[in-house]
Design an enzyme around this catalytic site. Structure first.
Site, PDB file in Angstrom:
ATOM      1  CB  CYS A   1      57.971 144.385 109.296  1.00 15.25           C
ATOM      2  SG  CYS A   1      57.492 144.860 111.116  1.00 15.25           S
TER       3      CYS A   1
ATOM      4  CG  HIS B   1      58.129 139.002 108.936  1.00 14.40           C
ATOM      5  ND1 HIS B   1      57.408 138.383 107.984  1.00 14.40           N
ATOM      6  CD2 HIS B   1      58.081 140.443 109.192  1.00 14.40           C
ATOM      7  CE1 HIS B   1      56.433 139.494 107.658  1.00 14.40           C
ATOM      8  NE2 HIS B   1      56.606 140.739 108.042  1.00 14.40           N
TER       9      HIS B   1
END
Length: 540
Positions: A451, A432
């Site tokens: 992440c 992301h």
């Protein structure tokens, strides 16, 4: 332990079966009787030796216990197996599991049918173990580190022996190892390091905490000599940190993931002084990791190397896109796991659904101190309604009974930035954007909850969308401008591989090395060493 490396005693049922079969045969001559009993004795020995390995036993039952290694026509198979086992150390595998000298002696010492039967299974066991280790790795990664959650297909001994029985032996063994340029270059790098270690290494370490261009003296000479020994500098007599030495330092820094400023600071000195023995361990671990991923990765795939802090798009073996990344912190429950999955879609203007672990461990204590803290986050009840903070007594809840979800609506300050890339998995890991751009300027970029944050997420999105639209940038921004959350499916899903390599190669140039940020490679090396993997060139 190897598969069925020990030969075990007979089982009464099997013995009775084979004696019964021999008695029923009623051969016509004494010579036929002897031959028949020899065949039965061989079969019985094979069955007994394979009794504790169902897969090997099934292989021999399916071929009516016909020999694969000990028959008169099996000389080529025996020779190919012994040659292959002799290469175990070349691959950084535990050669004690499949010692060709032991097998050679066993072949030479087998004279009776029963002895031949036992040697037959010993050879089959060694072939199956070596084949599986070379094809998919000698270790079980999940047992070494809980963050290595990669699925590794393991073929059964029966499948491996069946393939060997049907293929040209030499072609069979060549087909097992990873057929990637990376594996071949790692093997070459391993050989070069072994030669370096045997010769005594790269010479004296650099006796300084830091050195800068323009300096002179013994430490600069040591720096010069170290770089010459490593192949970064041609032979020179200079005692000054001159422009040539500065360029060599810059190249070294690039190969080690350091800021290429030409100044030999503490990080560069530490990398320079790392011994070739430690580098050899890293290369052997990288070869084991390459074996774990020994299957097609996709003509187009995404590759994230965690300790290199990069994300790449690979098309037909070539890097067509690369960006810096931020990965998980080196703390429990936040280290980025290693696995492979498939990217299905991207979400533009994403909502951040705060993971429960973060909601209860970080935000609940914050709200207990100040109910109005983190005002950009919304409190959501079980029916999907936004709950006013003032209506909640946060002190009445703990991590177990906290009944709310926490969300951050799409915005420029959203924790996920303006786009996320989804390959749904049970670890809730994805790629992301991020509003925290300054972190990408650091050498070590382990700051997330697990992440992977991308430095250039828009360009990454354009590269993915270019396969399904003539105007990927326009298509992306038309969704972005709405400010509303929007999902864009990929017409062709893309495999994603999250890997961890502290040693890797380039098509031309030196080996690349990175720090073992989570300590995983050290644990893998320890496991390999316990199995008997050798460091050739190191004095015992």
């Amino acid at each position: 332990m190897p598969i069925s490396m020990t030969l075990r005693p007979a089982r009464a049922g099997l013995a009775a079966l084979f004696l019964g079969c021999a008695a029923m045969a009623l051969p016509a001559t004494a010579q036929d009787v002897t031959s028949q009993f020899q065949i039965s004795a061989f079969k019985q020995a094979v069955a007994e030796a394979a009794a504790d390995d169902e897969s090997i036993g099934a292989f021999y039952r399916d071929r009516d216990y016909a020999p694969l290694f000990t028959g008169e026509a099996d000389i080529e198979r025996r020779a190919a197996l012994l040659r292959a086992l002799a290469t175990a150390d070349d691959h950084g595998l535990p050669s004690v599991r499949y010692d060709p000298a032991e097998l050679t002696a066993a072949f030479a010492g087998a004279h009776s049918p029963r002895e031949l039967g036992r040697v037959e299974v010993l050879a089959a066991s060694m072939l199956a173990q070596f084949s599986r280790d070379l094809q998919s790795g000698a270790t079980e990664p999940r047992k070494i580190d809980s963050g290595i959650v990669r699925d590794i297909p393991r073929r059964s001994p029966q499948a491996l022996l069946t393939e060997f029985s049907r293929k040209d032996p030499a072609l069979y063994f060549r087909s097992l190892m990873p057929r990637t340029p990376e594996y071949v270059r790692l093997m070459r790098g391993k050989l070069e390091l072994e030669k370096t270690v045997a010769k005594g290494g790269w010479g004296p370490e650099v006796p300084a905490k830091a050195l800068e261009p323009g300096q002179q003296g013994p430490a600069v000479v040591a720096l010069r000599n170290r770089l010459i020994a490593m192949g970064y500098l041609t032979r020179s007599a200079t005692q000054t940190y001159d422009a040539t030495l500065e360029r060599a330092v810059q190249t070294f820094q690039i190969d080690h993931g350091l800021t290429a400023d030409g100044v030999a600071g503490p990080g560069t000195i530490a990398a320079l002084n790392t011994s070739p023995v430690k580098r050899l361990e890293s290369v052997i671990v990288a070869m084991e990791r390459e074996r774990w991923l020994n299957r097609p990765r996709g003509e187009r795939h995404v590759l994230v190397n965690i300790p290199n802090f990069t994300a790449q798009i690979i098309d037909n073996g070539k890097v067509t896109f690369e960006t810096r990344s931020v990965v998980g912190k080196n703390v429990p429950d936040q280290r980025t796991p290693e696995f492979s999955d498939t990217m299905e879609h991207m979400v533009i203007n994403p909502t951040w659904n705060v993971p429960r672990s973060i909601a209860t461990k970080e935000y609940l204590p914050l709200f207990q101190r100040n109910p109005n803290a983190a005002g950009h986050l919304k409190l959501i009840d079980s029916r999907g309604r936004v709950v006013p903070r003032g209506a909640v007594n946060f002190r009445a809840y703990n991590a177990r009974n906290f009944p709310f979800a926490i969300k951050q609506p799409p915005s420029n300050s959203n924790a996920l930035g303006l786009v996320k890339f989804m390959f749904p998995n049970k670890w809730n890991i994805y790629l992301h954007d991020t509003p925290s751009k300054s972190l990408f300027q650091r050498e070590v970029r382990a700051f997330s909850h697990g992440c992977i944050r991308l430095a250039d997420p828009f360009d990454f999105a354009y590269a993915l969308l270019a396969r399904q639209t003539d105007d990927p940038k326009g298509a992306f921004h038309s969704r972005l401008r709405t400010g509303a959350e929007s999902m864009v499916k990929l017409d062709v899903q893309v495999p994603v591989h999250l890997i961890y390599r502290t040693a890797f190669t380039q098509a031309r140039g030196h080996m690349n090395y990175r720090d073992d940020i989570y300590g995983r490679d050290a644990r893998i090396w320890n496991a390999l060493a316990e199995m008997g993997v050798k460091l050739r060139g190191v004095e015992s």
